[in-house]
Write a protein that holds these residues in place. Structure first.
Motif, PDB file in Angstrom:
ATOM      1  N   TYR A 116      76.206  21.878  78.615  1.00 44.92           N
ATOM      2  CA  TYR A 116      76.540  23.527  78.733  1.00 44.92           C
ATOM      3  C   TYR A 116      75.912  24.231  77.740  1.00 44.92           C
ATOM      4  O   TYR A 116      75.565  23.751  76.402  1.00 44.92           O
ATOM      5  CB  TYR A 116      77.975  23.434  78.847  1.00 44.92           C
TER       6      TYR A 116
ATOM      7  N   TYR B 158      75.265  23.578  88.287  1.00 42.60           N
ATOM      8  CA  TYR B 158      74.556  23.600  87.212  1.00 42.60           C
ATOM      9  C   TYR B 158      73.365  22.823  87.320  1.00 42.60           C
ATOM     10  O   TYR B 158      73.187  21.842  88.220  1.00 42.60           O
ATOM     11  CB  TYR B 158      75.200  23.213  86.009  1.00 42.60           C
TER      12      TYR B 158
ATOM     13  N   HIS C  94      92.530   9.700  88.195  1.00 39.34           N
ATOM     14  CA  HIS C  94      92.991   9.096  87.201  1.00 39.34           C
ATOM     15  C   HIS C  94      94.121   8.245  87.336  1.00 39.34           C
ATOM     16  O   HIS C  94      94.344   7.294  86.555  1.00 39.34           O
ATOM     17  CB  HIS C  94      93.774  10.286  86.176  1.00 39.34           C
TER      18      HIS C  94
ATOM     19  N   TYR D 259      88.441   9.102  80.104  1.00 39.59           N
ATOM     20  CA  TYR D 259      89.392   9.664  79.429  1.00 39.59           C
ATOM     21  C   TYR D 259      89.029  11.081  79.953  1.00 39.59           C
ATOM     22  O   TYR D 259      87.732  11.578  80.201  1.00 39.59           O
ATOM     23  CB  TYR D 259      88.989   9.968  77.888  1.00 39.59           C
TER      24      TYR D 259
ATOM     25  N   GLY E 271      87.728  14.893  79.918  1.00 41.29           N
ATOM     26  CA  GLY E 271      86.711  15.570  79.352  1.00 41.29           C
ATOM     27  C   GLY E 271      85.482  14.609  79.173  1.00 41.29           C
ATOM     28  O   GLY E 271      84.487  14.950  78.517  1.00 41.29           O
ATOM     29  N   GLY E 272      85.476  13.433  79.675  1.00 45.74           N
ATOM     30  CA  GLY E 272      84.436  12.449  79.695  1.00 45.74           C
ATOM     31  C   GLY E 272      83.205  12.694  80.291  1.00 45.74           C
ATOM     32  O   GLY E 272      82.029  12.465  80.147  1.00 45.74           O
ATOM     33  N   GLY E 273      83.363  13.791  81.200  1.00 46.87           N
ATOM     34  CA  GLY E 273      81.953  14.357  82.115  1.00 46.87           C
ATOM     35  C   GLY E 273      82.035  13.930  83.508  1.00 46.87           C
ATOM     36  O   GLY E 273      81.099  14.159  84.377  1.00 46.87           O
ATOM     37  N   LYS E 274      83.152  13.378  84.316  1.00 51.32           N
ATOM     38  CA  LYS E 274      83.405  13.110  85.658  1.00 51.32           C
ATOM     39  C   LYS E 274      83.046  14.245  86.306  1.00 51.32           C
ATOM     40  O   LYS E 274      82.264  14.253  87.239  1.00 51.32           O
ATOM     41  CB  LYS E 274      84.669  12.498  85.967  1.00 51.32           C
ATOM     42  N   SER E 275      83.796  15.315  86.088  1.00 52.43           N
ATOM     43  CA  SER E 275      83.673  16.746  86.956  1.00 52.43           C
ATOM     44  C   SER E 275      82.231  17.074  86.579  1.00 52.43           C
ATOM     45  O   SER E 275      81.586  17.524  87.662  1.00 52.43           O
ATOM     46  CB  SER E 275      84.587  17.623  86.611  1.00 52.43           C
ATOM     47  N   THR E 276      81.780  17.034  85.476  1.00 49.15           N
ATOM     48  CA  THR E 276      80.194  17.559  85.391  1.00 49.15           C
ATOM     49  C   THR E 276      79.268  16.826  86.223  1.00 49.15           C
ATOM     50  O   THR E 276      78.276  17.452  86.740  1.00 49.15           O
ATOM     51  CB  THR E 276      79.744  17.478  84.082  1.00 49.15           C
TER      52      THR E 276
ATOM     53  N   THR F  51      76.411  24.238  73.877  1.00 47.36           N
ATOM     54  CA  THR F  51      77.365  23.135  73.452  1.00 47.36           C
ATOM     55  C   THR F  51      76.298  21.790  73.239  1.00 47.36           C
ATOM     56  O   THR F  51      75.054  21.911  73.686  1.00 47.36           O
ATOM     57  CB  THR F  51      78.413  22.741  74.564  1.00 47.36           C
TER      58      THR F  51
ATOM     59  N   GLN G 281      81.688  32.019  85.664  1.00 48.78           N
ATOM     60  CA  GLN G 281      82.876  31.686  84.680  1.00 48.78           C
ATOM     61  C   GLN G 281      82.821  32.197  83.569  1.00 48.78           C
ATOM     62  O   GLN G 281      83.741  32.360  82.748  1.00 48.78           O
ATOM     63  CB  GLN G 281      82.544  30.016  84.392  1.00 48.78           C
TER      64      GLN G 281
ATOM     65  N   LEU H 217      75.566  16.524  76.803  1.00 44.96           N
ATOM     66  CA  LEU H 217      76.841  15.688  77.293  1.00 44.96           C
ATOM     67  C   LEU H 217      76.297  14.347  78.014  1.00 44.96           C
ATOM     68  O   LEU H 217      76.740  13.409  77.459  1.00 44.96           O
ATOM     69  CB  LEU H 217      77.634  16.638  78.552  1.00 44.96           C
TER      70      LEU H 217
HETATM   71  N1  LIG Z   1      81.604  25.430  82.158  1.00 45.60           N
HETATM   72  C1  LIG Z   1      81.529  24.790  80.760  1.00 45.60           C
HETATM   73  N2  LIG Z   1      81.035  25.367  79.661  1.00 45.60           N
HETATM   74  C2  LIG Z   1      81.254  24.393  78.752  1.00 45.60           C
HETATM   75  N3  LIG Z   1      81.585  23.383  78.473  1.00 45.60           N
HETATM   76  C3  LIG Z   1      82.165  22.803  79.854  1.00 45.60           C
HETATM   77  C4  LIG Z   1      82.066  23.407  80.763  1.00 45.60           C
HETATM   78  N4  LIG Z   1      82.811  22.728  81.698  1.00 45.60           N
HETATM   79  C5  LIG Z   1      83.279  21.668  81.005  1.00 45.60           C
HETATM   80  N5  LIG Z   1      82.827  21.621  79.729  1.00 45.60           N
HETATM   81  C6  LIG Z   1      83.060  20.628  78.922  1.00 45.60           C
HETATM   82  O1  LIG Z   1      82.257  19.304  79.147  1.00 45.60           O
HETATM   83  C7  LIG Z   1      83.028  18.141  78.886  1.00 45.60           C
HETATM   84  C8  LIG Z   1      83.282  17.434  80.156  1.00 45.60           C
HETATM   85  O2  LIG Z   1      84.108  18.018  81.072  1.00 45.60           O
HETATM   86  P1  LIG Z   1      84.275  17.452  82.509  1.00 45.60           P
HETATM   87  O3  LIG Z   1      85.231  18.641  83.270  1.00 45.60           O
HETATM   88  O4  LIG Z   1      83.064  17.042  83.101  1.00 45.60           O
HETATM   89  O5  LIG Z   1      85.245  16.396  82.057  1.00 45.60           O
HETATM   90  P2  LIG Z   1      86.092  15.273  83.092  1.00 45.60           P
HETATM   91  O6  LIG Z   1      85.729  14.078  82.804  1.00 45.60           O
HETATM   92  O7  LIG Z   1      85.868  15.774  84.455  1.00 45.60           O
HETATM   93  O8  LIG Z   1      87.653  15.732  82.473  1.00 45.60           O
HETATM   94  P3  LIG Z   1      88.895  15.673  83.391  1.00 45.60           P
HETATM   95  O9  LIG Z   1      89.294  14.165  83.704  1.00 45.60           O
HETATM   96  O10 LIG Z   1      89.930  16.306  82.264  1.00 45.60           O
HETATM   97  O11 LIG Z   1      88.807  16.707  84.641  1.00 45.60           O
HETATM   98  C9  LIG Z   1      84.166  18.610  78.430  1.00 45.60           C
HETATM   99  O12 LIG Z   1      84.171  18.593  76.820  1.00 45.60           O
HETATM  100  C10 LIG Z   1      84.409  20.069  78.644  1.00 45.60           C
HETATM  101  O13 LIG Z   1      85.001  20.856  77.760  1.00 45.60           O
END
Ligand SMILES: Nc1ncnc2c1ncn2[C@@H]1O[C@H](COP(=O)(O)OP(=O)(O)OP(=O)(O)O)[C@@H](O)[C@H]1O
Length: 583
Positions: free
Chosen positions: A344, A385, A528, A369, A371-376, A347, A107, A350
């Motif tokens: 991350y 990670y 979503h 919402y 950016g809430g952290g679902k993908s993380t 940052t 990345q 989370l």
């Molecule tokens: N590789 C990264 N490095 C730094 N910050 C990151 C990285 N990936 C995601 N983030 C931050 O972590 C937070 C959670 O992101 P994430 O993608 O998990 O949200 P999400 O709930 O899946 O969002 P969406 O519904 O838009 O996909 C966000 O603030 C995002 O900017």
């Protein structure tokens, strides 16, 4: 030194060819240095300064000539034999090593820049080895034999040549350090430019949509100055260096010529000696000049290869497999987050002390919402990670204690925007399970409703999809990703907005296959579009990294919290009465 270490570690299978080139070089040097001696004998016999049989000398000369041709052929053969294979070995080494790097590494790097570095190693490493063996070894042998021959004429000649070569060597060595630094900086700037070009080309759609050619040119111009500066700095440094060495060489050559004339006038130098010394001198001067220019290429190649190999030593590797890592034994597919903390790099945190269990076979939806952290959350399960603290446990095994390959083999993921290889559709789907038959691939494609559009393509399953799958629509790419997951049939299934790009009709058709696929699997679905989560056993509502709500659709609706808020907004905004009633 890492370049030498890399060469030594990887040259193993090609040693015999390298030894072959080395031997050929030794013989070529012997040939080149003995010929002036034979010319001296010719001249001395012809001029009467010495007695001897010209035909005996001729025979030696002819033998040397044939040997020269044979060893050149042998050297070329060895070079051809090892170059291509060694290059492949280098590329393979990089690909294997980079596979171990964390996802975050890719990345943070431009893929074009990485490719440029690998290309540098691929291109230059064989040349580097060749340069070490050929001109350098040739030069060392040439000097040694020439010194002996010159000493046979007059020790002072050998002494002065020795002193001059020593001086040349010292100047070269002193300048080499700076030269290497300049070349490394040059290679670094070059890889930035190539990285930018690749980024630009890869995002051509955005560039065109935003008519951003001028803007991109501006970014390119910003890189131009440092690139040109370092290129000129290196170029001028070498220009002055070679100018200085050239002047020294001319003085040396003139000194020798004057000494020869002086010796000849005094009668201590024969005509043959005269020819011998002049030929040796020309030989040495020519070789030295070639060598000094070759040295410049050598240093440039060295710099490029060095910064490519530096890639392999990056300190970013934070989560390679433990040495005693075992394969994940995924009996049921129960996932537990135990006091997980995560942020991350650079940052805010989370997740803080997140503890949650997802039972085997449970179907869990993740909402919240953006950016809430679902993908993380799912990326941590996939161990793209590493958690900062706490642990993620699958069927009682900490995922850091198992091999990453075995972990990911047990999880099928359908990403939001799947990227495909520029290979045939058949190969792309088969990526789900390498040993699947054509029939199984087609069966999976049918379930994913991809077969319909694939069969309309002129080349069907043999069609190529373009880089990252650009020749397919977003929905078509998603269907290929679903087919892959169907083929993979792993005990844990993750869907990250897996059907977000499909039209409603296709989506409802696919839901059936997906539902079938979810049976007896632990399933996590990020969506979503909340209507796709109605049949989940449980829904987790994410807000700024926290799981604020946890329950079934109807339980959450009755709570009048964030989920209800999201649902109301969606029902009011996007869904018709039909869906509301269904709810
Ligand atoms: N590789 C990264 N490095 C730094 N910050 C990151 C990285 N990936 C995601 N983030 C931050 O972590 C937070 C959670 O992101 P994430 O993608 O998990 O949200 P999400 O709930 O899946 O969002 P969406 O519904 O838009 O996909 C966000 O603030 C995002 O900017």
């Amino acid at each position: 030194m890492r370049v030498l270490k890399f060469i030594i570690a990887n040259i193993g299978p090609y040693k015999k060819y390298v030894v072959g080139i080395f031997l050929a070089m030794c013989l070529i040097t012997v040939d080149n240095t003995l010929k002036p001696l034979l010319v001296k004998l010719f001249i001395d016999i012809v001029s009467g300064a010495e007695q001897g049989n010209l035909w005996v000398v001729f025979t030696f000369y002819a033998l040397l000539q044939f040997m020269l041709v044979s060893v050149w052929t042998m050297s070329d053969y060895c070079i051809t034999k090892y170059t291509a294979k060694f290059r492949l070995n280098v590329a393979e080494h990089f690909m294997t090593k980079l596979y171990e790097y964390p996802y975050s590494f890719f990345q943070n790097q431009l893929s074009g820049s990485l490719t440029s570095k690998i290309n540098d190693a691929f291109q230059h490493l064989p040349h580097l080895i060749f340069t070490i063996i050929n001109p350098f070894m040739y030069f060392i042998l040439l000097i040694l034999i020439s010194l002996g021959l010159l000493a046979s004429v007059a020790p002072i000649f050998a002494l002065s040549m020795g002193a001059w070569v020593f001086l040349f060597f010292v100047i070269t060595m002193v300048s080499m350090k700076k030269s290497m630094r300049l070349n490394k900086e040059y290679a670094e700037e070059k890889s930035k430019i190539i990285g930018l070009a690749a980024d630009y080309l890869g995002n051509m759609m955005s560039v065109k949509l935003f008519a951003a050619r001028t803007f991109e040119q501006g970014r390119f111009s910003k890189l131009q100055k440092p690139f040109v500066d370092i290129a000129e700095k290196g170029g001028f440094y070498h220009t002055w260096l070679y100018g200085f060495l050239g002047m020294l060489t001319s003085l040396y050559a003139l000194f020798f010529l004057a000494a020869l004339i002086f010796g000849y006038q005094k009668g201590v130098v024969t005509p043959g000696d005269f020819a011998l010394v002049i030929m040796i001198n020309f030989n040495i001067i020519n070789t030295l000049f070639q060598l000094s220019h070759m040295l410049r290429d050598f240093i440039a190649n060295w710099g490029a290869v060095d910064q490519a190999i530096a890639l392999l030593e990056t300190s970013e590797i934070t989560h390679s497999d433990k040495t005693n890592a075992t394969a994940l034994n995924c009996r049921q597919g129960k996932i537990a987050f135990d006091q997980v903390k995560f942020h991350y790099k650079g940052t805010e945190p989370l997740f803080e002390n997140k503890s949650i269990e997802i039972n085997a076979g449970q179907k869990v939806g993740l909402v919240g919402y953006s950016g809430g952290g679902k993908s993380t959350f799912v990326n941590l399960i996939l161990r793209l990670y590493d958690v900062t603290d706490g642990a993620i446990v699958i069927d009682g095994q900490d995922i850091r204690d198992v091999t990453q390959d075995s972990l990911r083999e047990n999880i099928a993921m359908i990403p939001q925007d799947p990227s495909l290889f520029h290979r045939s559709l058949m190969e792309n789907i088969r990526y789900g399970r390498a040993d699947s038959t054509d029939e199984e691939v087609i069966e999976a494609a049918k379930k994913a409703h991809a077969h319909e559009f694939i069969s309309t393509l002129p080349q069907g399953y043999d069609s190529l999809v373009g880089e990252r799958g650009v020749k397919l629509s977003g929905g078509q790419r998603q269907r290929i990703a679903i087919a892959r997951a169907i083929l993979k049939n792993a005990p844990i299934l993750i869907l990250d907005e897996a059907t977000s790009q499909l039209d409603s009709v296709t989506e409802s058709l696919i839901q059936e296959s997906l539902w079938e696929l979810m049976q007896n699997k632990t399933t996590i679905v990020i969506a979503h579009r909340l209507s796709t989560l109605l049949h989940m056993d449980r829904i987790l509502v994410f807000d700024k990294g926290k799981i604020n709500e946890d329950g079934t659709h109807s339980e959450l609706l009755s709570k009048a919290g964030l989920y209800k808020h999201l649902w109301d907004a969606q029902v009011g905004g996007f869904l018709g009465d039909e869906k509301t009633e269904e709810a």
